[in-house]
Design a protein around this motif. Structure first.
Motif, PDB file in Angstrom:
ATOM      1  N   ALA A  72       0.819  -1.228   0.000  1.00 12.06           N
ATOM      2  CA  ALA A  72       0.000   0.000   0.000  1.00 12.06           C
ATOM      3  C   ALA A  72       0.842   1.262   0.000  1.00 12.06           C
ATOM      4  O   ALA A  72       0.783   2.072   0.908  1.00 12.06           O
ATOM      5  CB  ALA A  72      -0.947  -0.018   1.212  1.00 12.06           C
ATOM      6  N   LYS A  73       1.631   1.428  -1.079  1.00 10.30           N
ATOM      7  CA  LYS A  73       2.540   2.578  -1.165  1.00 10.30           C
ATOM      8  C   LYS A  73       1.814   3.914  -1.112  1.00 10.30           C
ATOM      9  O   LYS A  73       2.367   4.905  -0.674  1.00 10.30           O
ATOM     10  CB  LYS A  73       3.356   2.481  -2.463  1.00 10.30           C
ATOM     11  N   LYS A  74       0.565   3.933  -1.570  1.00  8.62           N
ATOM     12  CA  LYS A  74      -0.173   5.202  -1.617  1.00  8.62           C
ATOM     13  C   LYS A  74      -0.888   5.499  -0.298  1.00  8.62           C
ATOM     14  O   LYS A  74      -1.485   6.537  -0.139  1.00  8.62           O
ATOM     15  CB  LYS A  74      -1.197   5.168  -2.758  1.00  8.62           C
ATOM     16  N   SER A  75      -0.852   4.587   0.656  1.00  9.58           N
ATOM     17  CA  SER A  75      -1.568   4.789   1.916  1.00  9.58           C
ATOM     18  C   SER A  75      -0.926   5.915   2.723  1.00  9.58           C
ATOM     19  O   SER A  75       0.292   6.083   2.729  1.00  9.58           O
ATOM     20  CB  SER A  75      -1.547   3.501   2.745  1.00  9.58           C
ATOM     21  N   LYS A  76      -1.779   6.678   3.419  1.00  8.19           N
ATOM     22  CA  LYS A  76      -1.233   7.740   4.291  1.00  8.19           C
ATOM     23  C   LYS A  76      -0.826   7.177   5.646  1.00  8.19           C
ATOM     24  O   LYS A  76      -0.340   7.898   6.501  1.00  8.19           O
ATOM     25  CB  LYS A  76      -2.232   8.877   4.437  1.00  8.19           C
ATOM     26  N   TYR A  77      -1.056   5.878   5.848  1.00  2.73           N
ATOM     27  CA  TYR A  77      -0.698   5.231   7.116  1.00  2.73           C
ATOM     28  C   TYR A  77       0.495   4.300   6.920  1.00  2.73           C
ATOM     29  O   TYR A  77       0.664   3.704   5.861  1.00  2.73           O
ATOM     30  CB  TYR A  77      -1.884   4.421   7.657  1.00  2.73           C
ATOM     31  N   LYS A  78       1.291   4.202   7.970  1.00  4.23           N
ATOM     32  CA  LYS A  78       2.355   3.197   7.977  1.00  4.23           C
ATOM     33  C   LYS A  78       1.693   1.844   7.725  1.00  4.23           C
ATOM     34  O   LYS A  78       0.653   1.531   8.326  1.00  4.23           O
ATOM     35  CB  LYS A  78       3.057   3.211   9.334  1.00  4.23           C
ATOM     36  N   THR A  79       2.261   1.046   6.839  1.00  2.18           N
ATOM     37  CA  THR A  79       1.628  -0.233   6.487  1.00  2.18           C
ATOM     38  C   THR A  79       2.613  -1.384   6.633  1.00  2.18           C
ATOM     39  O   THR A  79       3.718  -1.341   6.099  1.00  2.18           O
ATOM     40  CB  THR A  79       1.083  -0.190   5.040  1.00  2.18           C
ATOM     41  N   PHE A  80       2.191  -2.389   7.385  1.00  2.00           N
ATOM     42  CA  PHE A  80       2.974  -3.620   7.524  1.00  2.00           C
ATOM     43  C   PHE A  80       2.264  -4.731   6.740  1.00  2.00           C
ATOM     44  O   PHE A  80       1.044  -4.707   6.587  1.00  2.00           O
ATOM     45  CB  PHE A  80       3.075  -4.034   9.000  1.00  2.00           C
ATOM     46  N   ARG A  81       3.017  -5.697   6.292  1.00  2.00           N
ATOM     47  CA  ARG A  81       2.435  -6.759   5.475  1.00  2.00           C
ATOM     48  C   ARG A  81       2.096  -7.994   6.303  1.00  2.00           C
ATOM     49  O   ARG A  81       2.771  -8.308   7.276  1.00  2.00           O
ATOM     50  CB  ARG A  81       3.406  -7.160   4.349  1.00  2.00           C
ATOM     51  N   TRP A  82       1.024  -8.660   5.878  1.00  2.00           N
ATOM     52  CA  TRP A  82       0.735  -9.993   6.390  1.00  2.00           C
ATOM     53  C   TRP A  82       0.132 -10.819   5.274  1.00  2.00           C
ATOM     54  O   TRP A  82      -0.384 -10.274   4.303  1.00  2.00           O
ATOM     55  CB  TRP A  82      -0.128  -9.965   7.643  1.00  2.00           C
ATOM     56  N   ASP A  83       0.220 -12.119   5.404  1.00  2.00           N
ATOM     57  CA  ASP A  83      -0.348 -13.038   4.425  1.00  2.00           C
ATOM     58  C   ASP A  83      -0.921 -14.220   5.206  1.00  2.00           C
ATOM     59  O   ASP A  83      -0.170 -15.066   5.706  1.00  2.00           O
ATOM     60  CB  ASP A  83       0.731 -13.498   3.432  1.00  2.00           C
ATOM     61  N   ILE A  84      -2.231 -14.230   5.334  1.00  2.00           N
ATOM     62  CA  ILE A  84      -2.892 -15.238   6.178  1.00  2.00           C
ATOM     63  C   ILE A  84      -2.647 -16.637   5.645  1.00  2.00           C
ATOM     64  O   ILE A  84      -2.379 -17.574   6.401  1.00  2.00           O
ATOM     65  CB  ILE A  84      -4.405 -14.929   6.290  1.00  2.00           C
ATOM     66  N   GLU A  85      -2.710 -16.783   4.317  1.00  2.00           N
ATOM     67  CA  GLU A  85      -2.537 -18.114   3.717  1.00  2.00           C
ATOM     68  C   GLU A  85      -1.125 -18.654   3.940  1.00  2.00           C
ATOM     69  O   GLU A  85      -0.926 -19.851   4.095  1.00  2.00           O
ATOM     70  CB  GLU A  85      -2.850 -18.069   2.214  1.00  2.00           C
ATOM     71  N   LYS A  86      -0.155 -17.742   3.959  1.00  2.00           N
ATOM     72  CA  LYS A  86       1.250 -18.174   4.142  1.00  2.00           C
ATOM     73  C   LYS A  86       1.698 -18.097   5.596  1.00  2.00           C
ATOM     74  O   LYS A  86       2.878 -18.289   5.908  1.00  2.00           O
ATOM     75  CB  LYS A  86       2.170 -17.321   3.261  1.00  2.00           C
TER      76      LYS A  86
END
Length: 305
Positions: free
Chosen positions: A37-51
């Protein structure tokens, strides 16, 4: 500094408004997302539920986790695949958060998770409270029950845990209200089914204030119904909305069998309903800005007509 909040489902209807309100109060807000989410105005961390993956920095960053993630129950028919997606997005996601909290050094003080009043199933006229029994043989009720069990695991980690059973969230930005208003605006508005099923509703801003109260007021722990104090029947809701919009109703009702044909099993969620008590929340001293349906609807539509 007021604190750092990590939100799952932060770009959804509730998460978007809650993020804005938290920022206005001086909190730092970050989102947990499947994309960067490069365009997000919020700090964004990644997650992947399936992995089974969460970016470790997300949990070392935050003071409070607000868990809103879950696939919409209203998008499309409930095929077996769709039902699995609805279930997994809630329960697998919550389990992943809890499992990672067990593994990673963190300073999380509170875990605030969503559930839904769907846990009570179609309770008819009976007023249901947090200690009321769950509905049996009901898909949404079973999902909510298992979702809450997943969230309750946070208490084993000595983290204060709050679970909100959320009613129908009213907002002009999405959710049920625009869908309910659309046929009325086109002069084909009518109650659904018998019209006697209850809608336990809450204004979006009041719901967000409840999430903020769960952060700031440490008396909150355990399960609470997140609904306004005065639920209404589907017929009352439809009449109130038509009155606010200054539109006539057809005088007919949308037949239940028609909804079943169009929606399949999902029609249960529309034709059923529960009359849900807000007493436990009120006993904390929390005050709703919108106690009555008319107040909430006027806030949305008074300048439109």
């Amino acid at each position: 500094m007021a604190g750092k909040i990590l939100i799952t489902g932060g770009t959804g209807l509730i998460g978007t408004r809650l993020s804005e309100m938290l920022i206005d109060l001086g909190y730092e807000v970050a989102h947990l997302s499947r994309s960067s989410a490069k365009k997000s105005k919020y700090k964004t961390f990644r997650w992947d539920i399936e992995k089974d993956y969460i970016e470790e920095a997300a949990l070392t960053y935050t003071d409070y986790i607000i868990n809103l993630a879950g696939a919409s129950v209203a998008d499309g028919k409930w095929t077996d695949k769709r039902k699995q997606e609805i279930r997994d997005s809630r329960i697998k996601g919550t389990n992943l958060l809890i499992n990672q909290l067990q593994k990673v050094p963190h300073h999380v003080k509170g875990f605030i998770s969503s559930s839904a009043v769907g846990i009570y199933g179609n309770s008819g006229e009976r007023l249901v409270a947090e200690e009321s029994s769950y509905a049996e043989n009901d898909f949404l009720a079973e999902v909510c029950r298992d979702w809450e069990k997943s969230a309750q695991q946070a208490t084993n980690l000595s983290i204060r845990t709050v679970i909100y059973r959320i009613g129908i969230v009213l907002s002009k930005e999405g959710g049920a209200l625009p869908q309910l208003a659309k046929p009325i605006k086109y002069l084909v508005g009518a109650p659904l089914g018998s019209g006697q099923q209850y809608i336990s509703w809450i204004h979006l801003d009041d719901l967000c204030r409840l999430f903020i109260a769960a952060i700031e007021d440490h008396q909150f722990h355990g399960v609470y119904n997140a609904v306004a104090p005065h639920p209404v029947t589907n017929e009352e809701f439809t009449h109130n909305l038509a009155e606010i919009l200054h539109k006539p109703l057809t005088g007919l009702k949308v037949p239940a069998f028609g909804l079943k044909l169009v929606l399949g099993e999902m029609s249960i969620a529309v034709l059923g309903g529960s009359r849900v008590s807000a007493n436990k929340v009120l006993q904390t001293g929390f005050t709703f800005e919108y106690n009555y349906l008319n107040e909430a609807l006027e806030a949305f539509y008074v300048n439109e007509v």
